[in-house]
Design an enzyme around this catalytic site. Structure first.
Site, PDB file in Angstrom:
ATOM      1  CG  HIS A   1     -25.776  38.267  58.181  1.00 10.11           C
ATOM      2  ND1 HIS A   1     -24.648  37.489  58.217  1.00 10.11           N
ATOM      3  CD2 HIS A   1     -25.663  39.024  57.059  1.00 10.11           C
ATOM      4  CE1 HIS A   1     -23.886  37.761  57.161  1.00 10.11           C
ATOM      5  NE2 HIS A   1     -24.496  38.708  56.446  1.00 10.11           N
TER       6      HIS A   1
ATOM      7  CD  GLU B   1     -21.858  26.706  52.549  1.00 12.76           C
ATOM      8  OE1 GLU B   1     -20.691  26.833  52.947  1.00 12.76           O
ATOM      9  OE2 GLU B   1     -22.758  26.156  53.222  1.00 12.76           O
TER      10      GLU B   1
ATOM     11  CE1 TYR C   1     -25.432  20.823  55.804  1.00 12.52           C
ATOM     12  CE2 TYR C   1     -26.384  20.898  57.997  1.00 12.52           C
ATOM     13  CZ  TYR C   1     -26.269  20.288  56.759  1.00 12.52           C
ATOM     14  OH  TYR C   1     -26.980  19.128  56.493  1.00 12.52           O
TER      15      TYR C   1
ATOM     16  CD  GLN D   1     -28.125  41.974  55.167  1.00 12.12           C
ATOM     17  OE1 GLN D   1     -28.278  41.038  55.953  1.00 12.12           O
ATOM     18  NE2 GLN D   1     -27.108  42.021  54.339  1.00 12.12           N
TER      19      GLN D   1
END
Length: 449
Positions: free
Chosen positions: A222, A318, A328, A157
Site C-alpha cells: 500500500h 471505490e 473518505y 507492492q
C-alpha cells in the site's frame, strides 16, 4: 501482495500430482509391459538402424539440443539485461458495444510495468517496478533502461511506480516519478521526485525529491501512488495507508501522510489554499483523508476536479471525487469486509461526516490507473472514464452523468491479463499496460473497420 490486487488462482487448474512409477503398466489388448523386458510380439520384424541413419539422427539430435541451449541462454541474457522480447502477436479485432476495436501489442517483455504517460511527440514513457524507466518511440522502438533513476525498494507492492510528464515538458523536459524510497534504518515510504530528461533521451538529470511520505515503516504494501497535475499547476499525489495495523489507523490522523491525498506546489511546498493550512493539528499539504490505497488519479476535463480509484479490502473498491478536507472513511467504514471475513470497523458502509463514494465494486476489480476520454477517434466513448482493472483483467469503460456512473462495459477482458494502467494518446488511441512479471505489455486500442 494486497489480496485485492493479487492474481486469482484459476479454479480449473489443480496442482500436478507427483508421478508414481509402477512395475507394470497396462497397454492396449490387455498386454502388460515390464521395465527392462522386450515386450514386442515374436512375429514383429526386428529393424536395426544402419550406421548412416544413426549418424544423421545423432547430428539432428545434437543440433536440436544446441539450438535449445542457445535459445535458453539468449532468453536468460535478455532477462538479466532487462531486454524486452521484440516478437509481437498479430493485431486482432475486438467487438465492443460501441463498435469494433483493433487491438495490437506495441511492446512486450517488460518486467512488471506499473505506470506510463505520453510525451508531446506521442512516445510513451513507462516504468518497470524493479526500478527501470523506458521510452517507447512512435516507431515501436523500446529504449534501454534510462540512467539516473533514483534507488527504489522493489519488494511486495513497492518499486518504481508512477511516471508523469510535466505539462510544460516541451519547455522544461521534466518527468515526475513516484516510487517506494528506502531509508537508512530499513524502513521505506512513498517519495516523489522530478528530473530532467536529457536531450538524447537516455538519462535523467538533476533528480530532486520534492516529497516524502511520513512516517516511514518497514512494510511491503500500500504505497499508492499516482501523480497528476491540476489545471492551476499544483500537483496531487495519492498515498496508501501501508495496510497493517496499527499503521492503517493513521489514515484518520491528520498529522500523518498515510492514507491521504496531498496537494503540492511543484517545489513540494503546500499551496496557501489547501483545506488544512493554518491548523496546528494537521499537515498543510493534506487535501483529503481516510483513503486505503489509491492507485488511480485523473483530472476531469470539464470540471477540473480530481477523480481517484481506490482499492477496497475484500470487495468495496471505490471511485471517489475527493473534495478538499473530505474524510473518505477508511478504516472506519467500507463497502467491503476484511480478508478474514470480519466486518471493517463496526460493519457500516457509511456514517455521518464521512464522504460516500461515487461507485463501488464487489467483487473487487482491483482498480489501477484511470483516464478520461475526450477524443473523436472513438465517438461513442467521449466523456467516459476508463479504469484499469487488475483483478477484473479488463479496461472498464464507465459512462457518466455528472458524478454518477450510469453504465459499465469491460473491454479486452478476453485477453486474460491484469491491466495496471491506461492512457490516451494525442491521436485518440488508448494504451493499456499489463503488469506481467516477465512479459508485461503495452496494448494499443485503435478504431476498427
Amino acid at each position: 501482495m494486497d489480496p485485492a490486487a493479487a492474481p486469482a488462482r484459476d479454479p480449473r487448474i489443480t496442482p500436478s500430482k507427483p508421478w508414481r512409477s509402477a512395475h507394470v503398466v497396462p497397454v492396449g489388448g490387455g498386454e502388460r509391459r515390464r521395465p527392462g523386458v522386450d515386450n514386442r510380439r515374436s512375429d514383429q520384424p526386428c529393424i536395426r538402424p544402419t550406421l548412416e541413419f544413426t549418424v544423421k539422427d545423432a547430428v539432428k539430435t545434437v543440433e536440436k539440443r544446441l539450438g535449445r541451449i542457445v535459445l535458453t541462454l539468449v532468453a536468460l541474457l535478455a532477462l538479466l539485461l532487462g531486454v524486452p522480447e521484440i516478437s509481437r502477436p498479430r493485431p486482432r479485432t475486438v467487438n465492443t458495444e460501441k463498435g469494433p476495436v483493433l487491438l495490437s501489442v506495441v511492446a512486450r517483455g517488460l518486467a512488471q510495468p506499473w505506470g506510463m504517460d505520453i510525451l508531446p511527440d506521442g512516445a510513451i514513457v513507462v516504468t518497470e517496478k524493479p526500478g527501470r524507466l523506458r521510452i517507447l518511440d512512435r516507431d515501436g522502438t523500446l529504449s534501454a533502461p534510462l540512467a539516473g533513476v533514483p534507488p527504489v525498494v522493489d519488494a511486495g507492492q513497492g518499486g518504481l511506480l508512477d511516471v508523469t510528464v510535466d505539462p510544460a515538458f516541451a519547455r522544461n523536459r521534466l518527468l515526475w516519478l513516484a516510487y517506494s524510497e528506502p531509508a537508512s534504518d530499513g524502513a521505506n515510504s512513498t517519495a516523489v521526485a522530478r528530473a530532467r530528461l536529457s536531450t538524447d533521451g537516455a538519462t535523467l538529470e538533476g533528480v530532486k525529491v520534492i516529497f516524502r511520505q511520513l512516517p516511514r515503516y518497514p512494510g511491503r504494501l500500500h504505497f499508492g501512488a499516482r501523480v497528476v497535475f491540476a489545471r492551476d499547476g499544483t500537483v496531487f499525489v495519492t498515498l496508501g495507508e501501508r495496510f497493517r495495523d496499527p499503521w492503517r489507523e493513521q489514515a484518520q490522523n491528520l498529522r500523518s501522510h498515510l492514507g491521504k491525498v496531498v496537494r503540492l506546489q511543484p517545489d513540494g511546498t503546500a499551496p496557501d489554499d489547501n483545506p488544512f493550512v493554518g491548523r496546528d493539528d494537521a499537515l498543510p499539504e493534506l487535501w483529503s483523508y481516510g483513503h486505503r490505497n489509491v492507485q488511480g488519479a485523473a483530472i476531469h476535463p470539464e470540471t477540473g476536479k480530481l477523480w481517484i480509484s481506490e482499492h477496497g479490502p475484500r470487495g468495496g473498491d471505490e471511485l471517489n471525487v475527493p473534495r478538499p478536507g473530505g474524510n473518505y472513511g477508511w478504516p472506519l467504514v467500507s463497502h467491503g469486509v476484511e480478508y478474514s471475513g470480519r466486518p471493517v470497523g463496526r460493519g457500516n458502509r457509511s456514517a455521518p461526516g464521512l464522504e460516500d463514494p461515487v461507485a463501488t465494486w464487489t467483487p473487487a476489480i482491483a482498480p489501477g490507473g484511470i483516464a478520461f476520454y475526450t477524443d473523436k477517434a472513438f465517438p461513442g466513448w467521449q466523456g467516459n472514464l476508463l479504469v484499469a482493472g487488475l483483478r477484473a483483467r479488463a479496461v472498464l469503460r464507465l459512462e457518466l452523468d455528472g458524478e454518477s456512473v450510469m453504465h459499465e462495459e469491460r473491454l479486452i477482458a478476453d485477453e486474460g491479463r491484469r491491466i495496471r494502467d491506461v492512457a490516451v494518446g494525442p491521436d485518440g488511441v488508448v494504451y493499456a499496460l499489463t503488469d506481467d512479471v516477465r512479459d508485461g505489455r503495452i496494448l494499443r486500442l485503435a478504431p476498427g473497420n
